[in-house]
Motif scaffolding. Structure first.
Motif, mmCIF file in Angstrom:
data_model
loop_
_atom_site.group_PDB
_atom_site.id
_atom_site.type_symbol
_atom_site.label_atom_id
_atom_site.label_comp_id
_atom_site.label_asym_id
_atom_site.label_seq_id
_atom_site.Cartn_x
_atom_site.Cartn_y
_atom_site.Cartn_z
ATOM 1 N N ARG A 1 23.404 -5.622 -4.986
ATOM 2 C CA ARG A 1 24.726 -5.831 -5.143
ATOM 3 C C ARG A 1 25.463 -4.152 -4.541
ATOM 4 O O ARG A 1 26.691 -4.377 -3.941
ATOM 5 N N THR A 2 24.644 -3.509 -4.816
ATOM 6 C CA THR A 2 25.433 -1.901 -4.498
ATOM 7 C C THR A 2 25.404 -2.036 -2.855
ATOM 8 O O THR A 2 26.508 -1.236 -2.463
ATOM 9 N N ASP A 3 24.551 -2.516 -2.206
ATOM 10 C CA ASP A 3 24.660 -2.388 -0.700
ATOM 11 C C ASP A 3 26.021 -3.210 -0.098
ATOM 12 O O ASP A 3 26.578 -2.628 0.553
ATOM 13 N N ILE A 4 26.323 -4.267 -0.796
ATOM 14 C CA ILE A 4 27.559 -4.928 -0.409
ATOM 15 C C ILE A 4 28.896 -4.263 -0.678
ATOM 16 O O ILE A 4 29.602 -4.014 -0.263
ATOM 17 N N GLN A 5 28.770 -3.519 -2.021
ATOM 18 C CA GLN A 5 29.845 -2.724 -2.473
ATOM 19 C C GLN A 5 30.236 -1.622 -1.396
ATOM 20 O O GLN A 5 31.210 -1.199 -1.056
ATOM 21 N N ASN A 6 28.778 -0.908 -1.145
ATOM 22 C CA ASN A 6 29.162 0.255 -0.061
ATOM 23 C C ASN A 6 29.691 -0.252 1.180
ATOM 24 O O ASN A 6 30.408 0.444 1.690
ATOM 25 N N ALA A 7 29.137 -1.270 1.494
ATOM 26 C CA ALA A 7 29.709 -1.995 2.787
ATOM 27 C C ALA A 7 31.202 -2.314 2.921
ATOM 28 O O ALA A 7 31.931 -1.937 3.755
ATOM 29 N N GLN A 8 31.668 -2.730 1.744
ATOM 30 C CA GLN A 8 33.061 -3.210 1.495
ATOM 31 C C GLN A 8 33.911 -1.882 1.356
ATOM 32 O O GLN A 8 34.902 -1.701 2.065
ATOM 33 N N GLN A 9 33.429 -0.920 0.955
ATOM 34 C CA GLN A 9 34.122 0.434 0.606
ATOM 35 C C GLN A 9 34.295 0.829 2.067
ATOM 36 O O GLN A 9 35.338 1.668 2.232
ATOM 37 N N THR A 10 33.323 0.990 2.804
ATOM 38 C CA THR A 10 33.235 1.549 3.929
ATOM 39 C C THR A 10 34.510 0.747 4.897
ATOM 40 O O THR A 10 35.364 1.422 5.655
ATOM 41 N N LEU A 11 34.825 -0.446 4.855
ATOM 42 C CA LEU A 11 35.753 -1.073 5.407
ATOM 43 C C LEU A 11 37.071 -0.733 4.936
ATOM 44 O O LEU A 11 38.012 -0.593 5.607
ATOM 45 N N TYR A 12 37.074 -0.732 3.471
ATOM 46 C CA TYR A 12 38.455 -0.538 2.867
ATOM 47 C C TYR A 12 38.967 0.773 3.305
ATOM 48 O O TYR A 12 40.159 1.311 3.687
ATOM 49 N N ASP A 13 37.869 2.172 3.149
ATOM 50 C CA ASP A 13 38.258 3.419 3.487
ATOM 51 C C ASP A 13 38.900 3.426 5.019
ATOM 52 O O ASP A 13 39.727 4.324 5.254
ATOM 53 N N PHE A 14 37.949 2.839 5.927
ATOM 54 C CA PHE A 14 38.317 2.932 7.371
ATOM 55 C C PHE A 14 39.833 2.407 7.868
ATOM 56 O O PHE A 14 40.522 3.063 8.245
ATOM 57 N N PHE A 15 40.187 1.060 6.996
ATOM 58 C CA PHE A 15 41.376 0.638 7.421
ATOM 59 C C PHE A 15 42.719 1.138 6.489
ATOM 60 O O PHE A 15 43.873 1.236 7.123
ATOM 61 N N LEU A 16 42.267 1.838 5.520
ATOM 62 C CA LEU A 16 43.325 2.577 4.643
ATOM 63 C C LEU A 16 43.595 4.078 5.441
ATOM 64 O O LEU A 16 44.781 4.180 5.575
ATOM 65 N N TYR A 17 42.636 4.614 5.922
ATOM 66 C CA TYR A 17 42.963 5.552 6.950
ATOM 67 C C TYR A 17 43.744 5.197 8.155
ATOM 68 O O TYR A 17 44.453 5.678 8.594
ATOM 69 N N SER A 18 43.064 4.106 8.813
ATOM 70 C CA SER A 18 43.770 3.656 10.132
ATOM 71 C C SER A 18 45.018 3.265 10.162
ATOM 72 O O SER A 18 45.910 3.825 11.121
ATOM 73 N N VAL A 19 45.493 2.619 9.009
ATOM 74 C CA VAL A 19 46.869 2.225 9.050
ATOM 75 C C VAL A 19 47.808 3.139 8.949
ATOM 76 O O VAL A 19 49.094 3.126 9.123
ATOM 77 N N GLN A 20 47.310 4.281 8.279
ATOM 78 C CA GLN A 20 48.231 5.343 7.862
ATOM 79 C C GLN A 20 48.239 6.324 9.266
ATOM 80 O O GLN A 20 49.027 7.174 9.245
ATOM 81 N N ALA A 21 47.365 6.425 10.009
ATOM 82 C CA ALA A 21 47.036 7.316 10.961
ATOM 83 C C ALA A 21 47.345 7.007 12.599
ATOM 84 O O ALA A 21 47.375 7.627 13.370
ATOM 85 N N GLU A 22 46.883 5.712 12.505
ATOM 86 C CA GLU A 22 46.820 4.963 14.158
ATOM 87 C C GLU A 22 48.096 4.116 14.327
ATOM 88 O O GLU A 22 48.570 3.420 13.370
ATOM 89 N N PRO A 23 48.395 3.929 15.613
ATOM 90 C CA PRO A 23 49.332 2.958 16.087
ATOM 91 C C PRO A 23 48.917 1.673 15.599
ATOM 92 O O PRO A 23 47.833 1.259 15.063
ATOM 93 N N VAL A 24 50.096 0.792 15.428
ATOM 94 C CA VAL A 24 49.825 -0.622 14.940
ATOM 95 C C VAL A 24 48.864 -1.301 15.775
ATOM 96 O O VAL A 24 47.834 -2.043 15.346
ATOM 97 N N ASP A 25 49.208 -1.055 17.184
ATOM 98 C CA ASP A 25 48.548 -2.134 18.143
ATOM 99 C C ASP A 25 46.946 -1.956 17.906
ATOM 100 O O ASP A 25 45.856 -2.736 18.098
#
Length: 266
Positions: free
Chosen positions: A3-27
């Motif tokens: 389960r830890t591997d899945i959680q780590n993978a999920q957190q990778t996606l969450y962290d990336f999109f949280l950073y991206s939506v605040q720093a990158e253009p919408v497109d």
């Protein structure tokens, strides 16, 4: 896979999109989301994001995949809502209509991912997601008037991602505030003899019904309707249904002026 591997993978996606939506253009953000969840190809597994998604899909847990997809979507919706980018929210929802999702895919991973995406499209989770785009549509469906109440199960359900609950609570509050403002403006304009601008009725009620409600609420008396409702609740405890109907009818017509109709009901 633990389960830890899945959680780590999920957190990778969450962290990336949280950073991206605040720093990158919408497109750019939308393009990344599309490449990952819509146009996913295993040939891009050298990137951190496809590897993370691959780890979730290969674990063969549709529930975890749907939870991940929902949370990523609501991370984007929350931030675009704050940034006042309704166009981005609508583009995100429209992405789920892409015909490529109807294609089965060749590899086992792609077949599984596409199958889960199609299941998501016919689920209540997707209907909940669409509520956040529907409010910005020009030809809003009549059911849009009840969106604030349809959102309640989303923010009350503790099994939903935190971002979904926050987005639902925020949107529900905004819609209720807007309705109260629109109703106040409509009532004020309606009472003016010569209104300079036309204000649409924000309710589904006709003029007669609104006037009746105003009359009931403004009618002076010993008891407010809130107090009467409490009295009715106490008095009807363990009553037979027939007696309850009579008491309820008296409650409904309490504030009406005396007339042959109301006297016959009383």
């Amino acid at each position: 896979m633990v389960r830890t591997d899945i959680q780590n993978a999920q957190q990778t996606l969450y962290d990336f999109f949280l950073y991206s939506v605040q720093a990158e253009p919408v497109d750019v953000v939308l393009s990344t989301f599309r490449r990952l969840f819509v146009d996913y190809t295993e040939s891009s597994t050298e990137s951190e994001l496809p590897i993370a998604l691959y780890s979730i899909v290969i674990a063969n847990s549709e529930q975890q995949f749907i939870f991940t997809l929902k949370r990523v979507c609501y991370i984007l919706i929350n931030n675009w809502g704050i940034q006042r980018r309704p166009d981005a929210i609508q583009d995100l929802i429209r992405m789920f209509s892409d015909r490529i999702l109807m294609k089965p895919g060749v590899s086992l991973i792609l077949k599984r991912l596409r199958s889960w995406m199609r299941s998501f499209l016919v689920s209540q989770d997707f209907q909940d997601l669409k509520l956040f785009a529907a409010r910005y549509e020009d030809d809003e469906h009549w059911s849009g008037r009840y969106t604030s109440y349809l959102l309640a199960p989303q923010y009350l359900n503790l099994n939903n991602p935190l971002e979904q609950r926050e987005a639902a609570r925020s949107l529900s509050s905004q819609l209720k505030s807007k309705f109260r403002f629109d109703l106040a403006m409509y009532t004020a304009k309606h009472q003016m003899e010569t209104a300079t601008t036309r204000v649409d009725n924000p309710t589904v009620l006709g003029e007669a019904a609104i006037n009746l409600i105003k009359m009931l609420l403004l009618k002076p008396g010993r008891f407010s309707y809130e107090n009467l409702a409490n009295l009715l609740h106490k008095q009807c405890h363990e009553l037979y249904y027939w007696h309850f109907k009579r008491a309820f009818l008296h409650y409904l017509v309490y504030g009406l002026p005396n007339s042959p109709v109301t006297l016959s009901l009383k």
